[in-house]
Design a protein around this motif. Structure first.
Motif, PDB file in Angstrom:
ATOM      1  N   ALA A  34      33.157  71.877  51.068  1.00 15.04           N
ATOM      2  CA  ALA A  34      31.926  72.712  51.539  1.00 15.04           C
ATOM      3  C   ALA A  34      30.961  72.384  50.193  1.00 15.04           C
ATOM      4  CB  ALA A  34      31.907  73.622  51.397  1.00 15.04           C
ATOM      5  N   THR A  74      26.919  82.888  55.515  1.00 16.44           N
ATOM      6  CA  THR A  74      26.051  81.456  55.152  1.00 16.44           C
ATOM      7  C   THR A  74      24.910  81.659  56.244  1.00 16.44           C
ATOM      8  OG1 THR A  74      28.496  80.634  54.704  1.00 16.44           O
ATOM      9  CG2 THR A  74      26.959  79.140  55.416  1.00 16.44           C
ATOM     10  N   ARG A  75      24.944  81.210  57.864  1.00 13.90           N
ATOM     11  CA  ARG A  75      24.011  81.151  58.724  1.00 13.90           C
ATOM     12  C   ARG A  75      22.993  82.102  58.100  1.00 13.90           C
ATOM     13  NH1 ARG A  75      28.167  82.235  62.265  1.00 13.90           N
ATOM     14  NH2 ARG A  75      27.570  84.244  62.452  1.00 13.90           N
ATOM     15  N   ARG A 113      22.306  78.272  55.592  1.00 12.77           N
ATOM     16  CA  ARG A 113      22.253  77.552  56.663  1.00 12.77           C
ATOM     17  C   ARG A 113      21.667  76.456  55.855  1.00 12.77           C
ATOM     18  NH1 ARG A 113      24.776  73.893  59.356  1.00 12.77           N
ATOM     19  NH2 ARG A 113      24.258  74.193  61.636  1.00 12.77           N
ATOM     20  N   TYR A 173      27.337  74.739  49.827  1.00 11.95           N
ATOM     21  CA  TYR A 173      27.032  76.226  50.916  1.00 11.95           C
ATOM     22  C   TYR A 173      26.185  76.560  49.184  1.00 11.95           C
ATOM     23  CZ  TYR A 173      31.223  78.106  48.566  1.00 11.95           C
ATOM     24  OH  TYR A 173      31.910  78.837  47.485  1.00 11.95           O
ATOM     25  N   CYS A 215      30.905  82.862  57.375  1.00 12.63           N
ATOM     26  CA  CYS A 215      30.211  82.597  58.609  1.00 12.63           C
ATOM     27  C   CYS A 215      28.729  82.631  58.666  1.00 12.63           C
ATOM     28  CB  CYS A 215      30.639  82.331  59.376  1.00 12.63           C
ATOM     29  SG  CYS A 215      31.924  80.664  59.750  1.00 12.63           S
ATOM     30  N   TRP A 274      24.205  74.627  54.453  1.00 11.14           N
ATOM     31  CA  TRP A 274      26.002  74.336  54.137  1.00 11.14           C
ATOM     32  C   TRP A 274      25.638  73.215  54.785  1.00 11.14           C
ATOM     33  CZ3 TRP A 274      30.560  75.731  54.302  1.00 11.14           C
ATOM     34  CH2 TRP A 274      31.458  75.550  55.382  1.00 11.14           C
ATOM     35  N   LEU A 296      30.412  76.433  61.670  1.00  5.85           N
ATOM     36  CA  LEU A 296      30.146  78.304  61.761  1.00  5.85           C
ATOM     37  C   LEU A 296      30.320  79.183  62.188  1.00  5.85           C
ATOM     38  CD1 LEU A 296      27.265  78.054  59.400  1.00  5.85           C
ATOM     39  CD2 LEU A 296      29.527  78.000  58.059  1.00  5.85           C
TER      40      LEU A 296
END
Length: 161
Positions: A85, A57-58, A62, A87, A54, A65, A18
């Motif tokens: 991916a 997602t963090r 996360r 997520y 990113c 991910w 990320l």
């Protein structure tokens, strides 16, 4: 191994972590990107998209991910990759497993000038959006709505100080 393949390896290794800044550094200033959701021009927009995705997602996913890349190949002018991916879609919290095939063009300096990702939007929408994606994911109506929302989210993200 051609240096442009190393660019792709660097890009996907950064993506797995990320690290949007390293991803953005792989693009030329005049780069273009296109997938089912975004059509972007210039390093500012492309880097902004990766930073936005990113960051989401963090912040919200996360824990789930995972990025797997394979089939990375490149020569002096073109390249390709397959990536998957796993997520959590930030808008709904639903888990997604997206399968993407990418095509690239490079400039003489080894930077990406054109990046095209292709994935099954209906498959994605069923996972990310649930029932609305199942019922409408194959229609231009939902695709247009998702594209507009993504563009608005990116515009808002890029306007932040």
């Amino acid at each position: 191994m051609h240096p442009n393949q190393r660019t792709l390896e660097r890009f996907y290794a950064a993506f797995a972590q990320l690290d949007a800044d390293t991803m953005a550094a792989c693009y030329a200033e005049d780069a273009q990107f296109d997938d089912e959701v975004f059509s972007l021009h210039g390093k500012r927009e492309l880097g902004g998209m990766w930073r936005m995705l990113c960051a989401a997602t963090r912040t919200q996913g996360r824990d789930v991910w995972e990025l797997e890349s394979s089939g990375l190949q490149a020569d002096a002018s073109t390249g390709k990759a397959h990536w998957e991916a796993h997520y959590r879609f930030s808008t709904t919290g639903r888990l997604v497993h997206n399968r993407i095939d990418s095509a690239f063009s490079f400039n003489p300096a080894g930077l990406i000038v054109n990046h095209v990702d292709r994935f099954d939007f209906w498959r994605w929408s069923r996972q990310a959006l649930g029932t609305p994606g199942l019922l409408l994911g194959w229609t231009p109506l939902l695709l247009t709505k998702v594209r507009r929302q993504a563009a608005a989210n990116l515009k808002k993200f890029l306007a932040r100080p």
